[in-house]
Design a protein around this motif. Structure first.
Motif, PDB file in Angstrom:
ATOM      1  N   LEU A 162     -59.990 -54.775  -4.728  1.00  0.00           N
ATOM      2  CA  LEU A 162     -59.358 -54.023  -5.798  1.00  0.00           C
ATOM      3  C   LEU A 162     -58.206 -53.601  -5.277  1.00  0.00           C
ATOM      4  O   LEU A 162     -57.187 -53.652  -6.063  1.00  0.00           O
ATOM      5  CB  LEU A 162     -60.300 -52.907  -5.948  1.00  0.00           C
ATOM      6  CG  LEU A 162     -59.730 -51.668  -6.983  1.00  0.00           C
ATOM      7  CD1 LEU A 162     -59.408 -52.220  -8.269  1.00  0.00           C
ATOM      8  CD2 LEU A 162     -60.421 -50.384  -6.924  1.00  0.00           C
ATOM      9  N   GLY A 163     -57.974 -53.246  -4.070  1.00  0.00           N
ATOM     10  CA  GLY A 163     -56.646 -53.034  -3.082  1.00  0.00           C
ATOM     11  C   GLY A 163     -55.657 -54.267  -3.414  1.00  0.00           C
ATOM     12  O   GLY A 163     -54.540 -54.011  -3.712  1.00  0.00           O
ATOM     13  N   ARG A 164     -56.237 -55.342  -2.873  1.00  0.00           N
ATOM     14  CA  ARG A 164     -55.219 -56.612  -2.979  1.00  0.00           C
ATOM     15  C   ARG A 164     -54.762 -56.742  -4.601  1.00  0.00           C
ATOM     16  O   ARG A 164     -53.650 -57.230  -4.560  1.00  0.00           O
ATOM     17  CB  ARG A 164     -56.184 -57.622  -2.697  1.00  0.00           C
ATOM     18  CG  ARG A 164     -55.289 -59.020  -2.456  1.00  0.00           C
ATOM     19  CD  ARG A 164     -56.265 -60.323  -2.277  1.00  0.00           C
ATOM     20  NE  ARG A 164     -57.004 -60.447  -3.248  1.00  0.00           N
ATOM     21  CZ  ARG A 164     -56.451 -60.999  -4.733  1.00  0.00           C
ATOM     22  NH1 ARG A 164     -55.411 -61.193  -4.697  1.00  0.00           N
ATOM     23  NH2 ARG A 164     -57.373 -61.090  -5.714  1.00  0.00           N
ATOM     24  N   ARG A 165     -55.515 -56.680  -5.559  1.00  0.00           N
ATOM     25  CA  ARG A 165     -55.249 -56.954  -6.707  1.00  0.00           C
ATOM     26  C   ARG A 165     -54.201 -55.978  -7.317  1.00  0.00           C
ATOM     27  O   ARG A 165     -53.151 -56.392  -7.980  1.00  0.00           O
ATOM     28  CB  ARG A 165     -56.409 -57.022  -7.831  1.00  0.00           C
ATOM     29  CG  ARG A 165     -57.288 -58.173  -7.429  1.00  0.00           C
ATOM     30  CD  ARG A 165     -58.639 -58.222  -8.401  1.00  0.00           C
ATOM     31  NE  ARG A 165     -58.452 -58.601  -9.776  1.00  0.00           N
ATOM     32  CZ  ARG A 165     -59.219 -58.249 -10.490  1.00  0.00           C
ATOM     33  NH1 ARG A 165     -60.484 -57.486 -10.295  1.00  0.00           N
ATOM     34  NH2 ARG A 165     -58.954 -58.206 -11.767  1.00  0.00           N
ATOM     35  N   ILE A 166     -54.378 -54.582  -6.955  1.00  0.00           N
ATOM     36  CA  ILE A 166     -53.476 -53.431  -7.320  1.00  0.00           C
ATOM     37  C   ILE A 166     -52.243 -53.903  -6.680  1.00  0.00           C
ATOM     38  O   ILE A 166     -51.078 -53.797  -7.653  1.00  0.00           O
ATOM     39  CB  ILE A 166     -54.122 -52.195  -6.868  1.00  0.00           C
ATOM     40  CG1 ILE A 166     -55.155 -51.819  -8.003  1.00  0.00           C
ATOM     41  CG2 ILE A 166     -53.008 -51.010  -7.359  1.00  0.00           C
ATOM     42  CD1 ILE A 166     -55.916 -50.646  -7.375  1.00  0.00           C
ATOM     43  N   ARG A 167     -52.115 -54.145  -5.515  1.00  0.00           N
ATOM     44  CA  ARG A 167     -50.751 -54.446  -4.754  1.00  0.00           C
ATOM     45  C   ARG A 167     -50.194 -55.825  -5.243  1.00  0.00           C
ATOM     46  O   ARG A 167     -48.706 -55.854  -5.542  1.00  0.00           O
ATOM     47  CB  ARG A 167     -50.983 -54.424  -3.213  1.00  0.00           C
ATOM     48  CG  ARG A 167     -51.424 -53.332  -2.655  1.00  0.00           C
ATOM     49  CD  ARG A 167     -51.594 -53.344  -1.029  1.00  0.00           C
ATOM     50  NE  ARG A 167     -52.187 -54.552  -0.577  1.00  0.00           N
ATOM     51  CZ  ARG A 167     -53.523 -54.420  -0.199  1.00  0.00           C
ATOM     52  NH1 ARG A 167     -54.394 -53.179  -0.399  1.00  0.00           N
ATOM     53  NH2 ARG A 167     -54.147 -55.448   0.276  1.00  0.00           N
ATOM     54  N   GLU A 168     -50.996 -56.657  -5.500  1.00  0.00           N
ATOM     55  CA  GLU A 168     -50.322 -57.914  -6.392  1.00  0.00           C
ATOM     56  C   GLU A 168     -49.850 -57.737  -7.751  1.00  0.00           C
ATOM     57  O   GLU A 168     -48.558 -58.431  -7.976  1.00  0.00           O
ATOM     58  CB  GLU A 168     -51.536 -58.838  -6.353  1.00  0.00           C
ATOM     59  CG  GLU A 168     -50.993 -60.311  -6.837  1.00  0.00           C
ATOM     60  CD  GLU A 168     -52.215 -61.088  -7.070  1.00  0.00           C
ATOM     61  OE1 GLU A 168     -52.854 -61.101  -8.024  1.00  0.00           O
ATOM     62  OE2 GLU A 168     -52.557 -61.997  -6.104  1.00  0.00           O
ATOM     63  N   VAL A 169     -50.327 -56.671  -8.517  1.00  0.00           N
ATOM     64  CA  VAL A 169     -49.712 -56.292  -9.717  1.00  0.00           C
ATOM     65  C   VAL A 169     -48.365 -55.665  -9.606  1.00  0.00           C
ATOM     66  O   VAL A 169     -47.335 -56.044 -10.147  1.00  0.00           O
ATOM     67  CB  VAL A 169     -50.480 -55.449 -10.646  1.00  0.00           C
ATOM     68  CG1 VAL A 169     -49.885 -55.032 -11.834  1.00  0.00           C
ATOM     69  CG2 VAL A 169     -51.644 -56.192 -11.066  1.00  0.00           C
TER      70      VAL A 169
END
Length: 299
Positions: A162-169
């Protein structure tokens, strides 16, 4: 905002919790209008207003619906897992965070009438008592106000995917817009700082971070981030933090006292008593307008 008044500099906003019923367009308009109010009040109606975008990540907290697609519409709940039970690890995190937020003895196990209302079956008793302690120390309703933040912070800090996907956005929007200035509110400040610590904001070279209503003053939150449990401000980053009296998340305190490397500028502001944690109230502050104007000027 009027496109003819936009300056060359661009700002990316990193929103906090409670954005499940909005989307990127509404966030851009709400944040941009608040920023414009602050700039025009301080510098007059002809001041150039930087462009601003606010990528929306709240939909990532929810499982993908059957058939695919992302929930980003106005009908979404603010906190999809607010009424879900806590496991032992989350209970420990929440209890430690609330204990640091409102230290002192716990009330008796019975719930005080008028403090928490009806029993909340999805909350462990220890957490319920910590919420009552927060209300007693910080004011009625303070515990409930910070609980959603703490639970979303836990998810961000402990769910690596989840953290990785948020930072990616967020990183994708920074790279698309070539923004060098970030404004991060509430949980967004934790995400922005996490990206700095991970070296994910080097291209383009972000030079300014403005944080508002940040929970980075909470030791429990900082311990959940990679590295040491203090704030390290990398050079040549300019970091300006705003905190408001009555803000339940900051308890009226800034961040400079937890910085051990580099420097950070703290500014106390008044956001009124109705909603002192609201992003738009921070964004319309003259102190924020001063930093935006100084840091978005052409190099």
């Amino acid at each position: 905002m009027n496109e003819t008044t936009e300056a060359a500099g661009h700002i990316v906003g990193v929103h906090g919790i409670g954005q499940g019923r909005t989307n990127e367009v509404r966030l851009r308009d709400d944040w941009g209008n608040a920023l414009q109010r602050g700039l025009t009040r301080k510098y007059g109606p002809h001041i150039a207003v930087p462009g601003l975008t606010v990528p929306h990540y709240t939909g990532l907290y929810r499982p993908a619906p059957v058939g695919g697609g992302r929930h980003l519409g106005p009908g979404d709940a603010d906190m999809p897992d607010a009424d879900e039970p806590m496991d032992a690890d989350e209970e420990d995190f929440v209890s430690r965070a609330l204990a640091a937020y409102a230290p002192g003895p716990l009330p008796e196990a019975s719930r005080s009438p008028g403090t928490l209302g009806a029993p909340l079956p999805y909350l462990p008793d220890a957490v319920t008592r910590r919420l009552a302690a927060a209300d007693a120390r910080r004011g009625r309703g303070a515990g409930a106000k910070v609980l959603v933040l703490v639970r979303q912070a836990y998810r961000y800090l402990h769910d690596e995917e989840l953290g990785r996907r948020i930072r990616e956005v967020i990183r994708a929007e920074i790279e698309r817009s070539r923004a060098r200035v970030l404004i991060a509110h509430s949980l967004g400040s934790v995400i922005a700082y996490d990206m700095l610590r991970r070296g994910e904001l080097r291209d383009p070279d972000t030079h300014t971070l403005i944080t508002c209503g940040s929970p980075l003053g909470w030791l429990t939150v900082r311990r959940g981030l990679p590295g040491e449990a203090h704030l390290s401000v990398p050079e040549p980053l300019h970091w300006h933090n705003l905190h408001a009296d009555g803000d339940a998340v900051t308890a009226g305190a800034g961040l400079a006292h937890v910085v051990t490397s580099g420097s950070l500028r703290d500014t106390r502001v008044s956001n009124g008593i109705a909603a002192p944690h609201d992003a738009v109230r921070y964004l319309s502050q003259a102190a924020l307008a001063d930093t935006v104007l100084a840091r978005t000027a052409p190099l």
